[in-house]
Design an enzyme around this catalytic site. Structure first.
Site, mmCIF file in Angstrom:
data_model
loop_
_atom_site.group_PDB
_atom_site.id
_atom_site.type_symbol
_atom_site.label_atom_id
_atom_site.label_comp_id
_atom_site.label_asym_id
_atom_site.label_seq_id
_atom_site.Cartn_x
_atom_site.Cartn_y
_atom_site.Cartn_z
ATOM 1 C CG ASP A 92 -10.459 10.990 -1.144
ATOM 2 O OD1 ASP A 92 -11.058 10.661 -0.101
ATOM 3 O OD2 ASP A 92 -10.079 12.155 -1.365
ATOM 4 C CG ASP B 13 -11.897 11.770 3.131
ATOM 5 O OD1 ASP B 13 -11.159 10.985 2.486
ATOM 6 O OD2 ASP B 13 -12.550 12.674 2.582
ATOM 7 C CE1 TYR C 275 -9.985 15.169 -5.004
ATOM 8 C CE2 TYR C 275 -11.606 14.229 -3.513
ATOM 9 C CZ TYR C 275 -10.289 14.446 -3.866
ATOM 10 O OH TYR C 275 -9.269 13.944 -3.102
ATOM 11 C CD GLU D 270 -6.412 14.494 3.280
ATOM 12 O OE1 GLU D 270 -6.510 15.627 2.778
ATOM 13 O OE2 GLU D 270 -7.390 13.813 3.649
#
Ligand code: NAG
Ligand code: NAG
Ligand code: NAG
Length: 509
Positions: free
Chosen positions: A84, A87, A235, A487
């Site tokens: 995603d 990571d 999430y 990120e």
């Protein structure tokens, strides 16, 4: 550092302070960025996020095969899909939203992509091939693969990671309507995207979408409680699953024209809460649901999507979909009295929640799509005394795109590898660590710390990645430690693909 704080709270960062500043967005005069190049790179990024066995056509060549045993813990083949963000976890809830918005980009603007259409379809298919695997057993939906705690405790390359690759299943007794319905939406939207080029694949996607939607609707519940700590706090489904069920039904209606889905939408749209409470790092943010669109809240997306088939020159604004789509626009326009977003001095749109560019890209996408529908129906949006034409919506979106691509006070693009100045120290394991091809020796859990901490630029360029972006004063640290700013995530790029395709086709450059 590379420990448990890496991206665990990317959805949960608080942006303090409210800035009420009326800016003339887009007033800065500068040449238009090269949208065609930005589009190519924006799509290329998805190859850097691939999990599984890479094909010979792989263009981001510093990546290698990874996670080839995913699913073996439950006797399934779950090889493939996308990581995603920075990571190596496969979070299916945001992954499915990524695929839905990529497919929507192709549906609306595929014809404007030129030679990139093929690559965009490949990016969708990398997601749908995987989502078909995740839904291959009747009445089971795999909601996620990899233990995020284990993953976030290490700074490892996907090619030789050794953290637990646990598969988390959703079933009748442990339901997860949000993740299942978002997967149904992704499969239905993708079936439309492939209809012209691969009819058989398109039909297979649609059949599966129907099954998965039925399962999501019949066994209602949140994956929050079913798979627990594996999904939340990473999430969490903060605002419930009704929005995903309606979003899934809307895509299925668009794909099938079957009355059942349309009736489902009309009968249930009023059960969507009108206020969304978002708990961000312990603080509650209350927002009107019509203003929300992202991996968790689908509300504005539903209204814009449905408006396409309910809007014509005679439709009254009382229709809940159009009324709310108009209110969404009024929540964005800088000159609107009911605006609920803020703008930085340099003109970037801000909303609470980390990784701010996710808001700028997703909301710009809806503006461009809605402008297209308004144009066809010869309509405008009225926000009190302000009248917004489709052209105005496009201009606001263009202001966001140009800012992101370099027309901003820092003079830098927030897309890796685009322009002269761009983020060089992103929060992404693969980008910071030596390629498996250059350094085949195994690197263990904490062997990556050295690379994370060193001051140098990333070793590998994750071309096309958008990062979280600057702070609300337009400053940018370019530091791996600042997860919210540095990120990348797949759902920042996915709607941007459609926006860039639009500007590629309509600008003279
Ligand atoms: C449903 O999933 C839960 C947890 O993943 C598991 O413990 C349970 O056995 C499953 N139930 C069925 C009917 O497969
Ligand atoms: C999911 O968990 C979060 C965090 O605990 C909570 O705020 C939210 O209400 C939960 N959502 C659902 C649908 O239960
Ligand atoms: C709108 O209404 C007018 C007058 O009743 C009618 O002539 C026209 O066909 C309608 N347009 C649409 C798109 O329904």
């Amino acid at each position: 550092m590379g420990g448990k704080y890496c991206n665990a709270f990317r959805g949960l960062l608080v942006l303090a302070g409210t800035i009420t500043m009326m800016m003339a967005i887009g007033a800065r005069a500068a040449a238009s960025p090269d949208y065609a190049t930005a589009l190519s790179k924006c799509i290329l990024f998805f190859e850097g996020q691939r999990s599984g066995k890479l094909p010979s056509t792989q263009r981001i060549t510093w990546r290698g095969d990874s996670a080839l045993s995913d699913g073996s813990d439950i006797g399934m083949d779950l090889v493939g899909g996308y990581y995603d963000a920075g990571d190596n976890v496969k979070f299916h809830f945001p992954m499915a939203f990524t695929v839905t918005t990529l497919a929507w980009s192709v549906i609306e603007f595929g014809e404007s992509m030129g030679p990139e259409l093929q690559h965009a379809l490949e990016a969708v298919r990398w997601g749908t091939d995987y989502l078909l695997k995740a839904t291959s057993v009747t009445d089971v939906v795999i909601g996620q693969v990899a233990d995020p705690i284990g993953d976030h405790d290490c700074w490892e390359r996907p090619e030789d990671m050794d953290t637990p690759r646990t598969s988390y299943a959703i079933n009748q007794t442990h339901p997860g309507s949000e993740v299942s319905a978002e997967i149904a939406a992704a499969l239905a939207a993708s079936s439309i995207a492939f209809k012209g080029s691969d009819y058989q694949y398109s039909s297979a996607l649609l059949e599966r979408a129907k099954q998965v939607f039925d399962f999501a609707d019949k066994y209602r519940g949140s994956y929050n409680s079913s798979i627990g700590q594996a999904a939340c706090p990473f999430y969490c489904d903060f605002n419930g699953y009704m929005d995903e069920l309606l979003w899934g039904a809307a895509w299925l209606y668009k794909a099938t024209n079957e009355d059942g889905y349309w009736n489902y939408l009309r009968n249930n749209i009023h059960s969507l809460e009108s206020i969304v409470v978002r708990n961000i790092n312990g603080n509650s943010f209350v927002g009107a649901s019509f203003a929300e669109f992202g991996w968790d809240a689908k509300h504005a997306g539903i209204n814009v999507l449905v408006s396409q088939w309910v809007m014509n020159e005679n439709s009254s604004n009382a229709d809940p979909f159009i009324l709310n789509a108009d209110k969404f626009v009024c929540s964005i326009l800088p000159e609107s009295r009911s605006k609920s977003v803020s703008y930085s001095p340099g003109g970037l749109l801000f909303k609470p929640g980390g990784s701010n560019l996710q808001h700028a890209t997703a909301l710009s996408f809806l503006l461009v799509v809605y402008a297209k529908y308004l144009e066809v129906a010869k309509k405008v949006v009225r926000c009190d005394y302000v009248v917004a034409t489709p052209t105005r919506l496009i201009d606001v979106a263009r202001g966001q795109v140009d800012y992101i691509l370099g027309n901003n006070p820092m003079g830098m693009s927030y897309m890796v590898g685009f322009g002269r100045k761009f983020p060089r120290k992103i929060h992404h394991r693969g980008a910071t660590l030596p390629s498996i091809h250059a350094h085949p020796q195994k690197m263990g859990c904490r062997d990556g710390d050295y690379y994370f901490k060193r001051q140098g630029h990333d070793i590998n360029e994750l071309t096309g990645a958008l990062v979280g972006g600057p702070a609300e004063d337009d400053s940018f640290k370019d530091s791996r430690y600042d997860v919210g700013q540095s990120e990348p995530t797949t759902y920042m790029n996915s709607p941007f693909v459609g926006v860039l395709a639009y500007f590629r086709a309509t600008s003279s450059k």
